[in-house]
Design a protein around this motif. Structure first.
Motif, mmCIF file in Angstrom:
data_model
loop_
_atom_site.group_PDB
_atom_site.id
_atom_site.type_symbol
_atom_site.label_atom_id
_atom_site.label_comp_id
_atom_site.label_asym_id
_atom_site.label_seq_id
_atom_site.Cartn_x
_atom_site.Cartn_y
_atom_site.Cartn_z
ATOM 1 N N GLY A 96 2.471 2.104 3.222
ATOM 2 C CA GLY A 96 3.541 1.239 3.706
ATOM 3 C C GLY A 96 3.073 -0.125 4.159
ATOM 4 O O GLY A 96 3.885 -0.978 4.523
ATOM 5 N N THR A 97 1.761 -0.372 4.162
ATOM 6 C CA THR A 97 1.229 -1.681 4.514
ATOM 7 C C THR A 97 1.738 -2.716 3.511
ATOM 8 O O THR A 97 1.754 -2.473 2.306
ATOM 9 N N ILE A 98 2.141 -3.869 4.023
ATOM 10 C CA ILE A 98 2.547 -4.974 3.154
ATOM 11 C C ILE A 98 1.768 -6.213 3.567
ATOM 12 O O ILE A 98 1.677 -6.539 4.750
ATOM 13 N N GLU A 99 1.211 -6.902 2.567
ATOM 14 C CA GLU A 99 0.552 -8.185 2.792
ATOM 15 C C GLU A 99 1.428 -9.267 2.185
ATOM 16 O O GLU A 99 1.839 -9.171 1.032
ATOM 17 N N TYR A 100 1.727 -10.269 2.989
ATOM 18 C CA TYR A 100 2.496 -11.426 2.527
ATOM 19 C C TYR A 100 1.562 -12.623 2.429
ATOM 20 O O TYR A 100 0.783 -12.887 3.351
ATOM 21 N N HIS A 101 1.647 -13.360 1.318
ATOM 22 C CA HIS A 101 0.912 -14.612 1.129
ATOM 23 C C HIS A 101 1.895 -15.748 1.370
ATOM 24 O O HIS A 101 2.931 -15.808 0.701
ATOM 25 N N GLY B 298 0.799 -1.213 0.000
ATOM 26 C CA GLY B 298 0.000 0.000 0.000
ATOM 27 C C GLY B 298 0.829 1.258 0.000
ATOM 28 O O GLY B 298 2.000 1.267 0.400
ATOM 29 N N ALA B 299 0.203 2.347 -0.421
ATOM 30 C CA ALA B 299 0.868 3.654 -0.431
ATOM 31 C C ALA B 299 1.263 4.080 0.978
ATOM 32 O O ALA B 299 2.216 4.837 1.154
#
Length: 142
Positions: free
Chosen positions: A121-126, A118-119
Motif C-alpha cells: 500500500g506504500t505510494i511514492e509521489y514524484h 507497493g503491494a
C-alpha cells in the motif's frame, strides 16, 4: 485523555518493498508520511541514502489541513520536497488529514505523478513542474 502510542509497536520495515526495489533517490528530498512514533520508516529512507525534508522526529512533520491542492503544492515547494512517501496506515489512522486526497489531486492536476505503488500500500509521489503561480517564495536560510 489521549492513550499512549507506540508502547506495543515493534519496529518494522514500513517501506521495505520500496527500499528493496532500489527506489530511494539520494538526490531527492523526501516528505515521509508515517503515523505518530513510527520513525522507523524515516530511518529506512535515511539508511538507503535519502534526505528528509523535515527533522527526523515525527513531531517535526508538519501535519495540517491545507484545504486545496495548490496550497499544499506551495507548502511542498517551500520545503524543497521532490518525493512524498505515503505509508498505508497514514490515511487510516490520521483520517482528519487531507494530504492523501491532495496528493491524488496533485496527480490529476499534473503537479505530481505516482512513481511507485507497493503491494503493502506504500505510494511514492514524484513532484513535477513548477509550483502554482502565486506561491510565496521559498524561505532562505539565514
Amino acid at each position: 485523555h489521549v492513550p499512549p502510542t507506540g508502547l506495543w509497536d515493534a519496529s518494522r520495515a514500513r517501506f521495505g518493498g520500496y527500499v528493496e526495489a532500489g527506489r530511494v533517490d539520494p538526490r531527492a528530498t523526501y516528505r515521509v508520511l508515517v503515523t505518530t512514533n513510527h520513525e522507523d520508516g524515516m530511518v529506512q529512507i535515511l539508511e538507503a541514502g535519502g534526505t528528509l525534508s523535515h527533522e527526523f522526529f515525527d513531531e517535526s512533520v508538519q501535519r495540517s489541513w491545507w484545504g486545496s491542492a495548490p496550497a499544499y503544492r506551495c507548502f511542498l515547494d517551500r520545503r524543497g520536497v521532490d518525493r512524498v512517501l505515503l505509508d498505508p496506515e497514514y490515511a487510516r489512522v490520521l483520517d482528519w488529514s487531507d494530504e492523501p486526497r491532495l496528493l491524488a489531486q496533485l496527480v490529476e492536476l499534473r503537479f505530481a505523478s505516482v512513481g511507485f505503488r507497493g503491494a503493502d500500500g506504500t505510494i511514492e509521489y514524484h513532484l513535477s513542474g513548477a509550483a502554482p503561480e502565486g506561491c510565496p517564495a521559498p524561505r532562505t536560510a539565514r
